[in-house]
Write an enzyme that holds these catalytic residues in place. Structure first.
Site, PDB file in Angstrom:
ATOM      1  N   ARG A 129       0.682  -0.935  -0.053  1.00  0.00           N
ATOM      2  CA  ARG A 129      -0.364   0.054   0.201  1.00  0.00           C
ATOM      3  C   ARG A 129       0.499   1.464  -0.190  1.00  0.00           C
ATOM      4  O   ARG A 129       1.720   1.872   0.989  1.00  0.00           O
ATOM      5  CB  ARG A 129      -0.692   0.016   1.747  1.00  0.00           C
ATOM      6  CG  ARG A 129      -1.758  -1.096   1.078  1.00  0.00           C
ATOM      7  CD  ARG A 129      -3.017  -1.111   2.226  1.00  0.00           C
ATOM      8  NE  ARG A 129      -2.659  -0.106   3.691  1.00  0.00           N
ATOM      9  CZ  ARG A 129      -3.271   0.139   4.449  1.00  0.00           C
ATOM     10  NH1 ARG A 129      -4.875  -0.038   4.249  1.00  0.00           N
ATOM     11  NH2 ARG A 129      -2.634   0.181   5.635  1.00  0.00           N
ATOM     12  N   THR A 169      -1.297   7.469  -0.476  1.00  0.00           N
ATOM     13  CA  THR A 169      -2.500   7.717  -1.094  1.00  0.00           C
ATOM     14  C   THR A 169      -3.243   6.189  -0.128  1.00  0.00           C
ATOM     15  O   THR A 169      -4.655   5.928  -0.330  1.00  0.00           O
ATOM     16  CB  THR A 169      -2.723   7.392  -2.650  1.00  0.00           C
ATOM     17  OG1 THR A 169      -1.815   5.930  -2.862  1.00  0.00           O
ATOM     18  CG2 THR A 169      -1.938   8.218  -3.209  1.00  0.00           C
ATOM     19  N   ASP A 175       0.859  -4.645  12.037  1.00  0.00           N
ATOM     20  CA  ASP A 175       1.030  -4.434  10.617  1.00  0.00           C
ATOM     21  C   ASP A 175       1.618  -6.140  10.442  1.00  0.00           C
ATOM     22  O   ASP A 175       2.915  -6.922  11.459  1.00  0.00           O
ATOM     23  CB  ASP A 175       2.691  -4.203  10.229  1.00  0.00           C
ATOM     24  CG  ASP A 175       3.194  -3.531   8.581  1.00  0.00           C
ATOM     25  OD1 ASP A 175       3.146  -5.414   8.038  1.00  0.00           O
ATOM     26  OD2 ASP A 175       3.364  -3.058   7.921  1.00  0.00           O
ATOM     27  N   ASP A 196       4.585  -7.569   9.085  1.00  0.00           N
ATOM     28  CA  ASP A 196       5.960  -6.550  10.010  1.00  0.00           C
ATOM     29  C   ASP A 196       5.868  -8.228  10.944  1.00  0.00           C
ATOM     30  O   ASP A 196       7.050  -8.393  11.417  1.00  0.00           O
ATOM     31  CB  ASP A 196       5.858  -5.599  10.161  1.00  0.00           C
ATOM     32  CG  ASP A 196       6.352  -4.892   9.640  1.00  0.00           C
ATOM     33  OD1 ASP A 196       7.343  -4.646   7.946  1.00  0.00           O
ATOM     34  OD2 ASP A 196       6.003  -3.357   9.408  1.00  0.00           O
TER      35      ASP A 196
HETATM   36  C1  PRP Z   1      -1.147  -5.469   4.364  1.00  0.00           C
HETATM   37  C2  PRP Z   1      -2.107  -6.282   4.483  1.00  0.00           C
HETATM   38  C3  PRP Z   1      -3.241  -6.467   2.879  1.00  0.00           C
HETATM   39  C4  PRP Z   1      -3.687  -5.219   3.004  1.00  0.00           C
HETATM   40  C5  PRP Z   1      -4.475  -4.096   3.129  1.00  0.00           C
HETATM   41  O1  PRP Z   1       0.261  -5.494   3.012  1.00  0.00           O
HETATM   42  O2  PRP Z   1      -1.485  -7.188   4.236  1.00  0.00           O
HETATM   43  O3  PRP Z   1      -2.749  -6.389   2.174  1.00  0.00           O
HETATM   44  O4  PRP Z   1      -2.520  -3.949   3.654  1.00  0.00           O
HETATM   45  O5  PRP Z   1      -4.552  -2.934   3.145  1.00  0.00           O
HETATM   46  P1  PRP Z   1      -5.887  -2.441   2.397  1.00  0.00           P
HETATM   47  O6  PRP Z   1      -7.215  -3.357   2.374  1.00  0.00           O
HETATM   48  O7  PRP Z   1      -6.140  -1.542   2.839  1.00  0.00           O
HETATM   49  O8  PRP Z   1      -5.659  -2.687   1.078  1.00  0.00           O
HETATM   50  P2  PRP Z   1       1.107  -3.880   2.986  1.00  0.00           P
HETATM   51  O9  PRP Z   1       0.159  -3.811   1.351  1.00  0.00           O
HETATM   52  O10 PRP Z   1       1.300  -3.878   4.374  1.00  0.00           O
HETATM   53  O11 PRP Z   1       2.184  -5.113   2.949  1.00  0.00           O
HETATM   54  P3  PRP Z   1       2.903  -6.018   3.790  1.00  0.00           P
HETATM   55  O12 PRP Z   1       2.634  -7.270   3.612  1.00  0.00           O
HETATM   56  O13 PRP Z   1       3.747  -6.254   2.391  1.00  0.00           O
HETATM   57  O14 PRP Z   1       3.371  -5.863   4.584  1.00  0.00           O
HETATM   58  N1  URA Z   2      -2.595  -4.207   6.917  1.00  0.00           N
HETATM   59  C1  URA Z   2      -1.512  -4.222   8.010  1.00  0.00           C
HETATM   60  O1  URA Z   2      -0.823  -5.395   8.245  1.00  0.00           O
HETATM   61  N2  URA Z   2      -2.728  -4.056   9.080  1.00  0.00           N
HETATM   62  C2  URA Z   2      -3.738  -3.245   9.157  1.00  0.00           C
HETATM   63  O2  URA Z   2      -3.830  -2.805  10.527  1.00  0.00           O
HETATM   64  C3  URA Z   2      -4.338  -2.789   7.562  1.00  0.00           C
HETATM   65  C4  URA Z   2      -3.272  -3.692   7.031  1.00  0.00           C
END
Ligand code: PRP
Ligand code: URA
Length: 213
Positions: free
Chosen positions: A108, A112, A204, A207
């Site tokens: 994400r 935005t 997260d 993470d």
């Molecule tokens: C997180 C999660 C989803 C997304 C959800 O991933 O694992 O893929 O956010 O958010 P949304 O519904 O608002 O799209 P992130 O973009 O943080 O990437 P990561 O898993 O690599 O940390």
């Molecule tokens: N992605 C995450 O990992 N946690 C949240 O709360 C939202 C998006």
């Protein structure tokens, strides 16, 4: 939240128990990873009680031959949304060890909150399979919506999406954009904060799974 026909919320006490530990900031990376897998296995068992391609085979017991229903070979593809979705793959493989795995990489944009796709590799023939798209967090719904739209654009017709924690706004967005996709969520949280994080949530997920913070 509105009642959507294509949304199934589990609220199972056993899963809620595991989610309570998952949320706790003191939960170690190892335990977090194990809980994500266990919850995914329980969700998969429930989510796939309908719509799984099956076939009939003949089985010879010590007493007679009978016709039995089994899951059709090579009929399910798991697609995790990277990174956090990776944590759910083993939880599905416990039940469907030969399922192929496709990967969609998205992050994400922090300003935005829109997802940006950086990787996509899917098994050949995925369009004829039951696609189980997995991501533990359904926040704004942008990542799931785009991932589903991509799968549809290449011809996938049978898609189920599983998330462990969902925010009401994200669930509504995916349910409305993709009414033909079944959406399985273990628990619905209160709302999103100004940074698009689910409250109370678990932080997260990527993470916490991979120790990157
Ligand atoms: C997180 C999660 C989803 C997304 C959800 O991933 O694992 O893929 O956010 O958010 P949304 O519904 O608002 O799209 P992130 O973009 O943080 O990437 P990561 O898993 O690599 O940390
Ligand atoms: N992605 C995450 O990992 N946690 C949240 O709360 C939202 C998006």
């Amino acid at each position: 939240m509105k009642d959507y026909k294509n949304v199934i919320i589990y609220n199972h006490p056993l899963v809620r128990h595991k989610i309570a530990i998952l949320r706790d900031e003191r939960t170690s990376m190892k335990e977090f990873r194990e809980l994500i897998e266990e919850i995914t296995t329980l969700m998969t068992y429930e989510s796939l009680k309908e719509g799984v391609p099956t076939t009939e085979i003949e089985v010879k017991t010590p007493l007679e031959t009978c016709t039995q229903t089994v899951v059709a070979d090579n009929s399910i593809v798991i697609v995790p949304i990277l990174r956090a979705g990776l944590g759910m793959v083993n939880g599905v493989h416990v039940l469907f060890p030969s399922a192929k795995v496709g990967h969609i990489g998205m992050f994400r944009n922090e300003e935005t909150l829109r997802p940006e796709t950086y990787y996509c590799k899917l098994p050949k023939g995925i369009e004829d399979k039951l696609v189980l798209l997995v991501d533990p967090m359904l926040a704004t719904g942008g990542s799931a919506c785009d991932a589903i739209a991509h799968l549809k654009s290449i011809g996938c017709k049978n898609i189920k999406f599983m998330a462990i924690i969902g925010a009401p706004e994200g669930i509504a967005k995916v349910a409305e954009a993709h009414p033909d996709v079944s959406i399985y969520v273990s628990t619905v949280d209160r709302c999103l904060n100004e940074h698009g994080y689910i409250l109370p949530g678990l932080g997260d997920a990527g993470d916490r799974l991979f120790g990157t913070k």
